[in-house]
Scaffold this active site. Structure first.
Site, PDB file in Angstrom:
ATOM      1  N   CYS A  14      20.453 -69.940  81.134  1.00  0.00           N
ATOM      2  CA  CYS A  14      19.643 -69.651  79.886  1.00  0.00           C
ATOM      3  C   CYS A  14      19.333 -70.326  78.686  1.00  0.00           C
ATOM      4  O   CYS A  14      19.405 -70.345  77.582  1.00  0.00           O
ATOM      5  CB  CYS A  14      18.482 -69.615  80.293  1.00  0.00           C
ATOM      6  SG  CYS A  14      17.969 -70.716  82.027  1.00  0.00           S
ATOM      7  N   HIS A 106      23.903 -75.373  88.889  1.00  0.00           N
ATOM      8  CA  HIS A 106      25.234 -75.332  87.988  1.00  0.00           C
ATOM      9  C   HIS A 106      26.168 -76.305  89.241  1.00  0.00           C
ATOM     10  O   HIS A 106      26.713 -76.137  89.787  1.00  0.00           O
ATOM     11  CB  HIS A 106      26.109 -74.146  87.662  1.00  0.00           C
ATOM     12  CG  HIS A 106      26.825 -72.889  87.765  1.00  0.00           C
ATOM     13  ND1 HIS A 106      25.857 -72.506  88.820  1.00  0.00           N
ATOM     14  CD2 HIS A 106      27.789 -73.031  88.907  1.00  0.00           C
ATOM     15  CE1 HIS A 106      26.168 -71.429  88.975  1.00  0.00           C
ATOM     16  NE2 HIS A 106      27.396 -72.131  89.623  1.00  0.00           N
ATOM     17  N   HIS A 108      30.311 -77.382  89.188  1.00  0.00           N
ATOM     18  CA  HIS A 108      32.016 -76.986  88.586  1.00  0.00           C
ATOM     19  C   HIS A 108      32.257 -78.526  88.647  1.00  0.00           C
ATOM     20  O   HIS A 108      32.357 -79.642  89.687  1.00  0.00           O
ATOM     21  CB  HIS A 108      32.089 -76.059  89.145  1.00  0.00           C
ATOM     22  CG  HIS A 108      32.131 -74.989  89.412  1.00  0.00           C
ATOM     23  ND1 HIS A 108      32.926 -73.883  89.022  1.00  0.00           N
ATOM     24  CD2 HIS A 108      30.860 -74.012  90.658  1.00  0.00           C
ATOM     25  CE1 HIS A 108      32.271 -72.966  88.462  1.00  0.00           C
ATOM     26  NE2 HIS A 108      31.476 -73.617  90.370  1.00  0.00           N
TER      27      HIS A 108
END
Ligand code: AMP
Ligand code: ZN
Length: 120
Positions: A14, A106, A108
């Site tokens: 963030c 997330h 990758h």
């Protein structure tokens, strides 16, 4: 992106989105922020994250799935702009056993080498 976003003060990713911590930007739009991994595991190693704090894949719901869909639209754009025609791998670690170290969802993107089959 219609849903409003929520970013946490104590979350590394963030803070990267907010520009409080430097990163090497690859792509961003209303929904997504994508940047180079600081410890690359392949010649191309990019992290794609939603501009809304979601802890992990375990926390995806009907309410926040628009953010996740947006990440995957961005992944396709990044693959094209980075010239990944030979292929790429997308991985998301979720939770302790998977080795998740940053608790902000997330994805990758790994590319630029022939990856063995290993776990997957
Ligand atoms: P994971 O282990 O799946 O949670 O992935 C976290 C990833 O974030 C790792 O590949 C780290 O190398 C990467 N990372 C941690 N801090 C940073 C940072 N400041 N900038 C870029 N990548 C980072
Ligand atoms: Zn976060």
């Amino acid at each position: 992106m219609s849903a409003s976003n929520c970013l946490k003060d104590d979350c590394l990713f963030c803070r990267i989105i907010k520009g409080e911590i430097p990163s090497t930007l690859v792509y961003q739009d209303d929904c997504t922020y994508a940047f180079r991994d600081i410890n690359p595991q392949a010649p191309t190693h990019i992290l794609v994250i939603p501009k809304n704090h979601i802890d992990s894949c375990a926390d995806i719901s009907e309410e926040n799935s628009e953010w996740v869909a947006g990440c995957f639209v961005s992944i396709a754009k990044i693959a094209a702009s980075e010239g990944l025609e030979k292929g790429f791998r997308v991985i998301s670690n979720s939770g302790e056993d998977a080795g998740q170290t940053v608790k902000h969802l997330h994805f990758h993107i790994l590319a630029g080498t022939k990856m063995d089959e290993g776990l997957i």
